[in-house]
Design a protein around this motif. Structure first.
Motif, mmCIF file in Angstrom:
data_model
loop_
_atom_site.group_PDB
_atom_site.id
_atom_site.type_symbol
_atom_site.label_atom_id
_atom_site.label_comp_id
_atom_site.label_asym_id
_atom_site.label_seq_id
_atom_site.Cartn_x
_atom_site.Cartn_y
_atom_site.Cartn_z
ATOM 1 N N TYR A 189 -4.912 7.881 -2.841
ATOM 2 C CA TYR A 189 -5.977 6.937 -2.523
ATOM 3 C C TYR A 189 -6.923 6.827 -3.720
ATOM 4 O O TYR A 189 -7.643 7.773 -4.037
ATOM 5 N N ASP A 211 0.821 -1.213 0.000
ATOM 6 C CA ASP A 211 0.000 0.000 0.000
ATOM 7 C C ASP A 211 0.855 1.261 0.000
ATOM 8 O O ASP A 211 0.541 2.238 -0.698
ATOM 9 N N ASP A 271 -5.665 -0.491 -9.275
ATOM 10 C CA ASP A 271 -6.118 0.858 -9.589
ATOM 11 C C ASP A 271 -5.973 1.094 -11.086
ATOM 12 O O ASP A 271 -5.656 0.181 -11.843
ATOM 13 N N ARG A 287 0.903 4.075 -3.018
ATOM 14 C CA ARG A 287 0.586 5.480 -2.763
ATOM 15 C C ARG A 287 1.706 6.399 -3.232
ATOM 16 O O ARG A 287 1.451 7.475 -3.777
ATOM 17 N N LEU A 325 -12.672 -4.538 0.362
ATOM 18 C CA LEU A 325 -12.250 -3.280 -0.245
ATOM 19 C C LEU A 325 -12.993 -2.097 0.357
ATOM 20 O O LEU A 325 -12.413 -1.042 0.618
ATOM 21 N N ARG A 326 -14.285 -2.263 0.590
ATOM 22 C CA ARG A 326 -15.063 -1.167 1.177
ATOM 23 C C ARG A 326 -14.578 -0.839 2.586
ATOM 24 O O ARG A 326 -14.494 0.325 2.976
ATOM 25 N N GLN A 384 -13.044 5.398 0.497
ATOM 26 C CA GLN A 384 -13.161 6.438 -0.522
ATOM 27 C C GLN A 384 -13.561 5.889 -1.890
ATOM 28 O O GLN A 384 -13.834 6.667 -2.809
ATOM 29 N N LEU A 385 -13.631 4.567 -2.048
ATOM 30 C CA LEU A 385 -13.925 3.975 -3.353
ATOM 31 C C LEU A 385 -15.310 4.389 -3.847
ATOM 32 O O LEU A 385 -16.268 4.467 -3.063
ATOM 33 N N HIS A 406 -10.934 0.683 2.131
ATOM 34 C CA HIS A 406 -10.835 1.876 1.288
ATOM 35 C C HIS A 406 -12.212 2.541 1.192
ATOM 36 O O HIS A 406 -12.917 2.399 0.194
ATOM 37 N N VAL A 459 -4.087 -3.364 -5.287
ATOM 38 C CA VAL A 459 -4.797 -2.843 -4.124
ATOM 39 C C VAL A 459 -5.162 -3.977 -3.174
ATOM 40 O O VAL A 459 -5.023 -3.850 -1.965
#
Length: 287
Positions: A108, A93, A148, A97, A176-177, A182-183, A180, A154
């Protein structure tokens, strides 16, 4: 602190000075330097990381590591300990980034692409974690990969090969939710269509969009969006350890896949001094 590494770098998988400068700060603090205390590490961590990268890149057995590396048991113990502590995912990660930020994008991501790949499993893989993919005619495991828009990893999920993409996607998208928040959207192929689209929208507030092949297309076709995750899958197959699944534990299989992509990212950062952006990305608005 262990003595400085004196092992001569002789294999293509060895870390360069620039690569090690990227990885070393991301490793956990040694036990002897913590308040709880512990024994000093005998072997330099760079030698341990080089041994893991050698094994992933060349497909060797743990007990067949060359003698210029630390003992295989030491390397395997570090590999297993870092997997359990989440260190491998943390390194992945942080490197992703840094690459995104250097390419002028938000560190992100809000858009991902997912796909799966079935591979044969060796006899070391137990029946409880393997299956038969009737569509691909493969007895083994299936890798579910989320990347991504640069193709950078990811999340990776390894399941039995007989698990459908839709069923595995529920677990993958849920993770993932949580990791992350912000997805916003995820692109996938038609195998993920159906009730999964509504489920992701209703329960995860995540827009799952399917991208189909052009009508009438025959043979290999570069499909918009999806080609990035397919390229990442090809990066995985360059490492011989990933051509077949040998690991008893799925989380160890996920770690081998992640280490091969960590090598891709460190080499990109170290080679150019800054992340490289594709010409395709330059024509697209930043996400």
């Amino acid at each position: 602190m262990p003595a400085p590494s004196r092992r001569r770098r002789r294999y293509p998988s060895d870390t360069t000075v620039a690569e090690w400068a990227l990885i070393e700060p991301l490793l956990p603090v040694e036990a002897c330097r913590r308040k709880t205390g512990g024994r000093p590490e005998k072997w330099h961590r760079r030698d341990v990381v080089d041994a893991i990268r050698y094994l992933v890149d060349n497909g060797a057995k743990w007990r067949a590591l060359p003698s210029d590396f630390p003992p295989w048991s030491t390397v395997y113990y570090a590999f297993r300990r870092w997997v359990r502590a989440g260190v491998v995912g943390y390194i992945r990660d942080q490197l992703r980034r840094r690459l995104r930020a250097g390419g002028g994008r938000c560190p992100y991501p809000i858009t991902l692409i997912v796909d799966s790949q079935s591979v044969k499993a060796a006899e070391t893989v137990g029946k409880d974690s393997r299956g038969y993919d009737a569509g691909k005619k493969i007895n083994g495991r299936k890798r579910h990969l989320a990347v991504d828009t640069h193709g950078l990893p990811v999340m990776i999920l390894v399941t039995p090969a007989d698990m459908s993409d839709r069923d595995a996607a529920r677990e993958l998208l849920w993770r993932l939710r949580l990791a992350h928040p912000q997805l916003v959207q995820v692109f996938a192929d038609r195998a993920y269509a159906g009730q999964l689209v509504g489920w992701a929208d209703d329960f995860l507030d995540l827009h799952l969009r399917t991208v189909a092949r052009p009508k009438g297309a025959k043979g290999f076709v570069v499909v918009p969006r999806r080609w990035r995750v397919e390229r990442t899958l090809s990066w995985l197959m360059r490492a011989r350890r990933n051509v077949r699944d040998y690991e008893r534990l799925p989380e160890h299989a996920e770690a081998h896949l992640t280490w091969s992509l960590i090598t891709v990212m460190t080499r990109r950062l170290a080679r150019d001094g800054q992340p490289r952006t594709d010409t395709w990305d330059k024509k697209r608005p930043a996400r």
